[in-house]
Design a protein around this motif. Structure first.
Motif, PDB file in Angstrom:
ATOM      1  N   ALA A  39       0.824  -1.203   0.000  1.00 15.63           N
ATOM      2  CA  ALA A  39       0.000   0.000   0.000  1.00 15.63           C
ATOM      3  C   ALA A  39       0.862   1.258   0.000  1.00 15.63           C
ATOM      4  CB  ALA A  39      -0.918  -0.006   1.222  1.00 15.63           C
ATOM      5  N   ALA A  40       0.239   2.370  -0.343  1.00 15.51           N
ATOM      6  CA  ALA A  40       0.966   3.639  -0.429  1.00 15.51           C
ATOM      7  C   ALA A  40       1.511   4.089   0.915  1.00 15.51           C
ATOM      8  CB  ALA A  40       0.053   4.714  -1.013  1.00 15.51           C
ATOM      9  N   ASP A  41       0.939   3.576   2.011  1.00 14.75           N
ATOM     10  CA  ASP A  41       1.412   3.944   3.349  1.00 14.75           C
ATOM     11  C   ASP A  41       2.012   2.753   4.081  1.00 14.75           C
ATOM     12  OD1 ASP A  41      -0.881   2.478   3.695  1.00 14.75           O
ATOM     13  OD2 ASP A  41      -1.756   3.803   5.220  1.00 14.75           O
ATOM     14  N   ALA A  42       2.574   1.812   3.323  1.00 10.84           N
ATOM     15  CA  ALA A  42       3.069   0.566   3.899  1.00 10.84           C
ATOM     16  C   ALA A  42       4.231   0.783   4.866  1.00 10.84           C
ATOM     17  CB  ALA A  42       3.500  -0.383   2.788  1.00 10.84           C
ATOM     18  N   ARG A  43       4.289  -0.120   5.834  1.00 14.22           N
ATOM     19  CA  ARG A  43       5.427  -0.196   6.749  1.00 14.22           C
ATOM     20  C   ARG A  43       6.391  -1.225   6.152  1.00 14.22           C
ATOM     21  NH1 ARG A  43       1.729  -2.335  11.333  1.00 14.22           N
ATOM     22  NH2 ARG A  43       1.101  -3.459   9.448  1.00 14.22           N
ATOM     23  N   VAL A  44       7.591  -0.790   5.826  1.00 13.57           N
ATOM     24  CA  VAL A  44       8.515  -1.604   5.033  1.00 13.57           C
ATOM     25  C   VAL A  44       9.815  -1.824   5.797  1.00 13.57           C
ATOM     26  CG1 VAL A  44       9.765  -1.768   2.849  1.00 13.57           C
ATOM     27  CG2 VAL A  44       7.496  -0.696   2.911  1.00 13.57           C
TER      28      VAL A  44
END
Length: 259
Positions: A39-44
């Motif tokens: 997602a555009a706000d992913a935690r990576v």
């Protein structure tokens, strides 16, 4: 901690070889990153970030909303990562951390990368379990590695130097390969897919070849004249061999997608 990755120097010599002999097709790190679905706000998360080439190469493709956490077990690599993300204009939290015992909560990340590093981990099942733990249910792990025949035609060359005084690493088989890695990942992940690229290159630059081979060789802090003479003779032999024609080097690399 593996001595080869205490500082970036040896890794950079290996990167230089692959840059020179890139072969056909898309850059490996661009190819891998194109499969990073999040997602555009992913935690990576990235474990074993090394020189953070993944992020330097793909800085233009990183969604601005991604929350990046980059880790490595080597202080030298952490310092290198800090420089790369700053130069790339990326915002990231950078930590010294061991994949076998990650300092993060359960399900904290949506996407994780473990690129060309799981074969260095002493306790591979524990590392895989930790990656599964810190990913949310359905989260994606991208784990890059090499095939069993990767760099055949090159990695065998320094084997003759190995003795009580000289250590050669990287000539033996890996613990986590494109052939056996799926089995390891399926201990913790239900859905595992492998993507791979196999080719061969003609290595004709003796300086680059020797720089790569030196990255595999560990000498005593103060090598004896005998050891130094053996090393010089061996290097001369490699140059003589390459003067007759390029080395045919097999390559096999790829990555797993695990959920």
């Amino acid at each position: 901690m593996l001595e080869a990755y205490r500082t970036p120097d040896r890794l950079q010599a290996r990167i230089a070889f692959h840059d020179r002999y890139a072969g056909a097709g898309e850059d490996f790190h661009r190819w891998l990153f194109s499969h990073a679905e999040a997602a555009a706000d992913a935690r990576v998360l990235e474990v074993g970030a090394g020189t953070s080439r993944l992020w330097g190469t793909n800085a233009d493709r990183v969604p601005p909303g991604w929350r990046l956490t980059l880790t490595d077990v080597s202080e030298g690599m952490v310092e290198a990562t800090l420089g790369v993300v700053a130069d790339a204009g990326l915002s990231a939290s950078v930590h010294l951390a061991d994949v076998q015992s990650l300092p993060f909560g359960d399900g904290e990340f949506d996407l994780a990368f473990a690129n060309h590093m799981l074969y260095h981990v002493p306790d591979l099942p524990r590392a895989v379990a930790e990656l599964r733990r810190v990913l949310r249910p359905g989260g994606l792990l991208i784990a890059a590695t090499n095939g069993a025949q990767h760099l055949s035609g090159l990695r065998e060359l320094p084997v003759e130097l190995a003795d009580d005084a000289v250590t050669v690493v990287g000539s033996a088989g890996l613990s986590f390969t494109l052939e056996n890695g799926g089995q390891e990942l399926r201990r913790a992940f239900g859905d595992v897919v492998v993507l791979r690229r196999d080719d061969e290159v003609l290595a004709d630059d003796p300086d680059l070849v020797l720089a790569y081979l030196r990255s595999m060789i560990y000498l005593p802090d103060e090598p004896s004249p005998t050891v130094a003479a053996r090393l010089a003779a061996w290097e001369a032999g490699v140059r003589t061999r390459m003067a007759e024609g390029p080395l045919v080097v097999q390559r096999s690399s790829g990555f797993f997608l695990a959920r």
